[in-house]
Enzyme design. Structure first.
Site, short mmCIF file in Angstrom:
data_model
loop_
_atom_site.label_atom_id
_atom_site.label_comp_id
_atom_site.label_asym_id
_atom_site.label_seq_id
_atom_site.Cartn_x
_atom_site.Cartn_y
_atom_site.Cartn_z
N ARG A 1 11.75 -16.95 -16.53
CA ARG A 1 11.79 -15.38 -16.61
C ARG A 1 12.12 -15.12 -15.27
O ARG A 1 12.53 -13.78 -14.64
CB ARG A 1 10.69 -14.56 -17.03
CG ARG A 1 9.43 -14.78 -16.39
CD ARG A 1 8.40 -14.22 -17.10
NE ARG A 1 7.49 -13.37 -16.68
CZ ARG A 1 6.06 -13.09 -16.81
NH1 ARG A 1 5.68 -13.70 -17.89
NH2 ARG A 1 5.41 -12.21 -16.30
N HIS B 1 0.86 -1.27 -0.32
CA HIS B 1 0.07 0.08 0.03
C HIS B 1 0.85 1.34 0.06
O HIS B 1 0.41 2.31 -0.64
CB HIS B 1 -0.84 0.05 1.14
CG HIS B 1 -2.14 -0.85 1.00
ND1 HIS B 1 -2.71 -1.54 1.83
CD2 HIS B 1 -2.82 -1.10 -0.19
CE1 HIS B 1 -3.94 -2.23 1.55
NE2 HIS B 1 -3.75 -2.20 0.25
N ASN C 1 6.78 -10.79 -22.26
CA ASN C 1 7.32 -11.32 -21.15
C ASN C 1 7.38 -12.87 -21.45
O ASN C 1 8.64 -13.57 -21.23
CB ASN C 1 6.71 -11.08 -20.11
CG ASN C 1 6.63 -9.80 -19.68
OD1 ASN C 1 7.22 -8.82 -20.45
ND2 ASN C 1 5.46 -9.11 -18.84
N ASP C 2 6.41 -13.64 -21.68
CA ASP C 2 6.15 -14.97 -21.80
C ASP C 2 6.61 -15.49 -23.08
O ASP C 2 7.46 -16.51 -23.31
CB ASP C 2 4.68 -15.37 -21.42
CG ASP C 2 4.48 -15.75 -19.98
OD1 ASP C 2 5.36 -16.11 -19.21
OD2 ASP C 2 3.25 -15.24 -19.54
N GLU D 1 1.63 -15.24 -26.59
CA GLU D 1 2.75 -15.43 -25.70
C GLU D 1 3.30 -16.76 -25.55
O GLU D 1 4.37 -16.80 -24.88
CB GLU D 1 2.23 -14.87 -24.48
CG GLU D 1 1.00 -15.76 -23.74
CD GLU D 1 0.63 -14.97 -22.27
OE1 GLU D 1 1.40 -14.47 -21.91
OE2 GLU D 1 -0.33 -15.35 -21.96
N ARG E 1 -4.76 -7.27 -15.44
CA ARG E 1 -4.64 -8.64 -14.74
C ARG E 1 -5.63 -8.83 -13.74
O ARG E 1 -5.43 -8.07 -12.63
CB ARG E 1 -3.13 -8.69 -14.30
CG ARG E 1 -1.87 -8.50 -15.55
CD ARG E 1 -0.41 -8.55 -14.82
NE ARG E 1 0.49 -8.88 -15.69
CZ ARG E 1 1.47 -7.97 -15.98
NH1 ARG E 1 1.20 -6.72 -15.81
NH2 ARG E 1 2.15 -8.16 -16.92
C1 PEP Z 1 3.46 -11.21 -20.85
O1 PEP Z 1 3.54 -12.24 -20.80
O2 PEP Z 1 4.08 -10.57 -21.65
C2 PEP Z 1 2.60 -10.56 -20.20
C3 PEP Z 1 2.26 -9.23 -20.46
O3 PEP Z 1 1.72 -11.20 -19.36
P1 PEP Z 1 2.12 -11.66 -17.71
O4 PEP Z 1 3.40 -10.89 -17.58
O5 PEP Z 1 1.29 -11.27 -16.94
O6 PEP Z 1 2.52 -13.22 -17.95
MG MG Z 2 2.18 -13.62 -19.76
#
Ligand code: PEP
Ligand code: MG
Length: 588
Positions: free
Chosen positions: A465, A192, A454-455, A431, A299
């Site tokens: 990751r 917070h 990211n994925d 992804e 999310r």
């Molecule tokens: C991603 O995988 O790039 C993505 C935005 O989702 P998250 O980071 O929530 O897996």
């Molecule tokens: Mg993802």
């Protein structure tokens, strides 16, 4: 004079603060367990303390609502609700009546059991909330002892407040005192303190172990909320460097503010939808204040992480509706649950959860969970521009089956006379390498694509990751990842749908000309990253970005691709300082 001490923590709210330390040590209540002769009076005393604590929290909430709006103030609801939680109240009353125990120690023991349970989970969100519960217990006990809970008034102006942890209530009390920065030993980026500091635009570094040992009352402190570094007793050279950095940063922020209402359009007229990623509904004011055009990724996993039961349709619909209304007229893309079955209350373990029963795979196997969420999103779609996005798609069949479920929920709601957007768009996250490689077929089944870089990087390069040992192999500029990104954008465009990207890569200044040059239509980054990305976009020409992207695609290595893009940005935007270059200090 004390020696300069540099400590690294978590960058929780961007900016630079230079000020005198106000070390805030919360006095733990002295509770001595004793026997009472009249349990009934003691129960009444306990209820009196609870009600005074509740009154105080409601007053703090009112002040926050006045300063920051209702949505920020809703952070306090959980604390207020906890004071009415029958389990905690009844357990305490039970101790008072059964063991003739005094109210303060009975409440302390009850809350300690609850706090230890929360601290022991592997759920980071719940662990962070344990600190809030501890604060609540402290507040009630202080009231039972008729002691003050107010933060001393004698905080110097422009002080850097250093504490073990700052609860929402502490942070709220500091609102009127114009703190220059916050530094806490506890907490993470979603604590917070972090959320409130970001909304107030006060630089903050959290999770800084030993901060209380580093600072004495009145010491000079530099808070570097851009890089997550705090410098206690900086020497003259450091202070000079940071004063320059502060001046530059303030100047840059001023320029960025001017961009707030402007759309993200390149100098030669190529428009990009620049949206924001959020993890909590409380981040909506930050989306607006940073000039994002809606939410490109909401999310929704927090719903599971903040509650001990499966979130009901009504609970979800209320939250989605609130976010949609706050974003209006801009859109909100709600991503369906991206969690492993083990996190959603199924009693089982996976040896490799990233490749396991999660996200859309789990939802399709558990239509009860999936339908509840889809119905809740559909209900919210009557109140704003809501879109749905499916995570971790790896085959067309998953999209087909999800759409069937969605349509059946639409029919059901229509039959019940409940309003929803009949043309709601259903898009997917690209992804997994599998999705990228069959993007042509997926594009025919989807209303839009958002690349989860990211994925996509993690699965393409086979690099976890979150594993520090292999972190240096994780690179979205790897030619394999770049080629997949290009294929996905082209496949989407051939099918006539828009393609966005919502991974961290989008906030990297070097990626902006590359992605624009590849023809990306939408970009979604964290709210705080929006102004800088917008500034880069408006300063570029799309035709030149195409050339820069072509060169990056021909690069033999990620390093070569980056070097070319760095050079391109240097020439295209000579005034731009990339963060890693502008660090005023080399941290050893
Ligand atoms: C991603 O995988 O790039 C993505 C935005 O989702 P998250 O980071 O929530 O897996
Ligand atoms: Mg993802």
């Amino acid at each position: 004079m004390a020696r300069e001490l540099r400590v690294a923590g978590i960058a929780a709210s961007p900016g630079i603060a230079i000020g005198r330390a106000f070390v805030y040590r919360k006095q733990a209540p002295q509770v001595e367990k004793r026997q009472v002769s009249d349990p009934a009076t003691e129960v009444a005393r306990f209820r009196g303390g609870l009600s005074r604590a509740k009154g105080e929290l409601l007053e703090i909430k009112r002040q926050i609502a006045e300063r920051l709006g209702e949505s920020e103030a809703s952070l306090w609801d959980a604390q207020v609700l906890l004071l009415d939680d029958p389990t905690a109240v009844e357990a305490t009353v039970g101790r008072i009546r059964g063991q003739r125990q005094d109210a303060a120690s009975a409440f302390q023991e009850t809350m300690e059991v609850m706090i230890r349970g929360m601290e022991a989970t592997d759920n980071q969100y719940l662990r962070e909330r344990a600190a809030d519960v501890r604060d609540l217990a402290w507040r009630v006990i202080k009231h039972l002892q008729f002691q003050t809970t107010a933060i001393p008034l004698a905080i110097p102006k422009q002080a850097v407040v250093v504490g073990h942890d700052l609860s929402p209530a502490d942070t709220a009390q500091l609102l009127g005192r114009k703190a220059a920065g916050f530094v806490t030993e506890a907490g993470g980026a979603t604590s917070h303190t972090a959320i409130v500091a970001r909304s107030l635009e006060i630089p903050a570094v959290v999770g800084l172990k030993g901060a209380m040992l580093g600072a004495s009352q009145g010491d000079l402190v530099v808070v570097d909320g851009l890089r997550g570094v705090v410098i206690f007793n900086p020497d003259e050279k450091t202070v000079r460097a940071y004063r320059r950095e502060l001046k530059n940063y303030t100047g840059r922020q001023h320029d960025l503010q001017r961009l707030r209402k402007q759309r993200a359009v390149t100098a030669d007229g190529f428009a990009v939808d620049l949206a924001a990623n959020i993890e909590l509904p409380e981040e909506m004011p930050s989306v607006k204040s940073h000039g994002a055009c809606g939410v490109g990724l909401f999310r929704t996993e927090f719903l599971f992480l903040t509650s001990d039961h499966m979130p009901t349709e009504d609970e979800q619909a209320r939250i989605y509706r609130r976010v949609a209304e706050q974003a209006r007229p801009d859109p909100v893309i709600i991503r369906t649950f991206d969690l492993g079955g083990d996190k959603i209350g199924e009693d089982y373990q996976e040896s490799n959860p990233f490749l396991g029963w999660r996200a859309v795979r789990y939802c399709l196997d558990r239509p009860d969970v999936f339908r509840t969420q889809l119905r809740a999103i559909l209900r919210a779609s009557a109140h704003g521009a809501v879109r749905i996005m499916l995570p971790m798609i790896s085959s067309p069949d998953e999209v087909r089956r999800s759409r069937e479920l969605l349509e059946s929920c639409q029919r059901e709601l229509a039959a019940e006379g409940v309003a929803s957007d009949p043309a709601i768009r259903l898009g997917i996250m690209v992804e997994t390498p599998a999705a990228a490689l069959v993007a042509d077929e997926l594009a025919r089944l989807s209303d839009f694509f958002s690349i989860g870089s990211n994925d996509l990087t993690q699965y393409t390069l086979a690099v976890d990751r979150t594993n520090e040992r292999v972190a240096k192999l994780y690179d979205p500029f790897h030619p394999a990842v770049l080629r997949l990104i290009r294929e996905v954008i082209d496949a989407g465009h051939r099918a006539g749908i828009w393609v966005g990207l919502c991974g961290e890569m989008g906030a990297d200044p070097l990626a902006v000309p590359l992605l624009l040059g590849l023809g990306l239509d939408e970009l979604s980054v964290s709210p705080a990253a929006v102004p800088e990305v917008k500034r880069i976009i408006v300063g570029l020409r799309h035709d030149r970005c195409r050339q820069a992207a072509a060169a990056a695609m021909a690069a033999a290595s990620p390093q070569q691709a980056r070097a070319g893009l760095r050079e391109f940005l240097r020439r295209a935007l000579p005034g731009l300082r990339l963060l890693d270059e502008s660090c005023p200090l080399e941290l050893e």
